[in-house]
Design an enzyme around this catalytic site. Sequence first.
Site, PDB file in Angstrom:
ATOM      1  N   GLY A   1      71.184 -27.655  23.098  1.00 22.83           N
ATOM      2  CA  GLY A   1      69.843 -27.249  22.658  1.00 22.83           C
ATOM      3  C   GLY A   1      69.548 -27.558  21.201  1.00 22.83           C
ATOM      4  O   GLY A   1      68.411 -27.880  20.844  1.00 22.83           O
TER       5      GLY A   1
ATOM      6  N   GLY B   1      61.580 -25.287  34.617  1.00 20.61           N
ATOM      7  CA  GLY B   1      60.895 -24.379  33.694  1.00 20.61           C
ATOM      8  C   GLY B   1      59.647 -25.029  33.132  1.00 20.61           C
ATOM      9  O   GLY B   1      59.733 -26.082  32.492  1.00 20.61           O
TER      10      GLY B   1
ATOM     11  N   LYS C   1      53.188 -19.442  19.221  1.00 18.01           N
ATOM     12  CA  LYS C   1      52.873 -20.860  19.455  1.00 18.01           C
ATOM     13  C   LYS C   1      51.561 -21.068  20.225  1.00 18.01           C
ATOM     14  O   LYS C   1      50.846 -22.034  19.969  1.00 18.01           O
ATOM     15  CB  LYS C   1      54.030 -21.540  20.200  1.00 18.01           C
ATOM     16  CG  LYS C   1      55.264 -21.739  19.322  1.00 18.01           C
ATOM     17  CD  LYS C   1      56.328 -22.551  20.042  1.00 18.01           C
ATOM     18  CE  LYS C   1      57.607 -22.625  19.212  1.00 18.01           C
ATOM     19  NZ  LYS C   1      58.616 -23.510  19.810  1.00 18.01           N
TER      20      LYS C   1
ATOM     21  N   THR D   1      56.798 -20.245  15.295  1.00 17.97           N
ATOM     22  CA  THR D   1      57.777 -19.991  16.341  1.00 17.97           C
ATOM     23  C   THR D   1      57.356 -18.770  17.167  1.00 17.97           C
ATOM     24  O   THR D   1      56.235 -18.265  17.024  1.00 17.97           O
ATOM     25  CB  THR D   1      59.208 -19.895  15.754  1.00 17.97           C
ATOM     26  OG1 THR D   1      60.144 -19.851  16.835  1.00 17.97           O
ATOM     27  CG2 THR D   1      59.389 -18.678  14.859  1.00 17.97           C
TER      28      THR D   1
ATOM     29  N   GLY E   1      57.232 -23.350  31.146  1.00 17.57           N
ATOM     30  CA  GLY E   1      56.634 -22.504  30.106  1.00 17.57           C
ATOM     31  C   GLY E   1      56.218 -23.329  28.900  1.00 17.57           C
ATOM     32  O   GLY E   1      55.999 -24.539  29.016  1.00 17.57           O
ATOM     33  N   GLY E   2      56.127 -22.689  27.741  1.00 17.98           N
ATOM     34  CA  GLY E   2      55.679 -23.376  26.531  1.00 17.98           C
ATOM     35  C   GLY E   2      56.563 -24.559  26.179  1.00 17.98           C
ATOM     36  O   GLY E   2      56.077 -25.675  26.003  1.00 17.98           O
TER      37      GLY E   2
ATOM     38  N   ASN F   1      53.420 -25.960  17.333  1.00 13.48           N
ATOM     39  CA  ASN F   1      54.486 -25.420  16.485  1.00 13.48           C
ATOM     40  C   ASN F   1      54.475 -25.941  15.057  1.00 13.48           C
ATOM     41  O   ASN F   1      55.385 -25.633  14.291  1.00 13.48           O
ATOM     42  CB  ASN F   1      55.867 -25.571  17.126  1.00 13.48           C
ATOM     43  CG  ASN F   1      56.388 -26.986  17.113  1.00 13.48           C
ATOM     44  OD1 ASN F   1      55.629 -27.925  16.868  1.00 13.48           O
ATOM     45  ND2 ASN F   1      57.665 -27.147  17.378  1.00 13.48           N
TER      46      ASN F   1
END
Lengths: 267, 267
Positions: free
Chosen positions: B249, B137, B76, B72, B139-140, B97
């Site tokens: 989420g 978004g 990652k 986490t 990102g990762g 992950n």
Amino acid sequence: MTGNPPISGTTRLYVVLGDPVTQVQSPALMNPLFARLGVDAVLVPVHARPAHLERIVGGLKCVGNVDGIFVTVPHKAAVRELADRCGPMVDIAGSANALRREADGCWYAENFDGLGFVTGLVGAGHDPAGRHVALVGAGGAGSAIAAALLAAGVRTLSVSDVDSARLDGLRARLDAHWPNRTVTSTEPRLDGVDIVVNATPLGLNPEDPLPFPPAALPADCVVADIIMKPRETRLLREAAALGHRVHYGIDMLEGQVDLYRAFFGLA
Amino acid sequence: MTGNPPISGTTRLYVVLGDPVTQVQSPALMNPLFARLGVDAVLVPVHARPAHLERIVGGLKCVGNVDGIFVTVPHKAAVRELADRCGPMVDIAGSANALRREADGCWYAENFDGLGFVTGLVGAGHDPAGRHVALVGAGGAGSAIAAALLAAGVRTLSVSDVDSARLDGLRARLDAHWPNRTVTSTEPRLDGVDIVVNATPLGLNPEDPLPFPPAALPADCVVADIIMKPRETRLLREAAALGHRVHYGIDMLEGQVDLYRAFFGLA
């Protein structure tokens, strides 16, 4: 409870290192202790082959939530070199079986085999203080037990081992802390002893010869074995048949639980 | 049961690496799964600071009874370099992950953030196949979700991010696998979308601005957030008030449990 571990992101870690590791008893001893004390921690087995020991310990020492490392066969001697500091029993025994993270981040090693043995012996009503004790076997466990017996105030300690070089090394290390309290010999000296301890591996297999003849012991002598499996070795069986009080190997391990509790500062 | 873990010397190990690690939810998800399946294994948290990551992972990879590593924040991306082989989602997302030990002893990395999100979405009745989806978004987590949405057969994928270089990089990686299926923009494009996903960190703090205005969405659009804490973000609250179906989420994490079960070959 469903039987699954009460483990979360806040849980602190303890590990036991061995090769093999499947036989270790420490998770069954320490995890119920953590639960009983309400300590959010868990002890897990870590299988470390000798070639990987340094790398694995190096990694574990960096893990922020690892607070303690237990060490079993065959790593007790090697792990001493991986600690930042060692307690007195480690220097005398030449091996360590527990490491903790200190407040300054260093890792401190100690050996509780001997203290655990003596604690178990005292708990069973066989306090060695002021007694004549014969210890048979001067290996890793025997060395730790010798130091702990001297620390516990035995009157005389007679240590025997077939390997006279090993015996001389242990004698020198013991004399540095407890001068002239130990006598050594390649054959067990059993005359006049109050307590005799088998710290050799003889008895692990049913066909092993006896480490010494129980018939040669004084009538009221206590006979202790550090072998855990089988619980009742041929030595203990024959000694009991001769009327001796006997002391089982598992007591050495159970005698260590409170020592670990203090060492690791568990509430 | 007393609540203490059923851990012995034969127990296999899984760890979750993070910095911090106290917030991880995977032990609470995986340990009950091990118990339910009768798998003698335990997942424990491992606090690994970035400076120690390589050393800790190097040690863990050598541990004979470690079968899996979960990863986490913030490791990652870095952990990808420590795997011996990487799955396709790792290449596309640029991060991993989960790592498992393969039969040949190598460590194989995969990224289940995106697949977990899509699994959760499908499980909630919002199958993205054939739909118009906007992802905010890149990102990762957003990158992994973009790949999983394309793998799940979305009709169009519109990805927005304030960082256009990051956006271009993701677009190139996606196009290599799913040519000309993705459009990108620095502002969210919400006209005609069936599902919109917030994959930015906006909403972690109550005073954050909204990642996009819910009032601009088509009436029947599903609004998904990947933020787990708080469960109900301002975005989801305002979207629900406007009559939109919302998706939480936590479903992304719960959607990963069966994927991990398959990945790690758990019975």
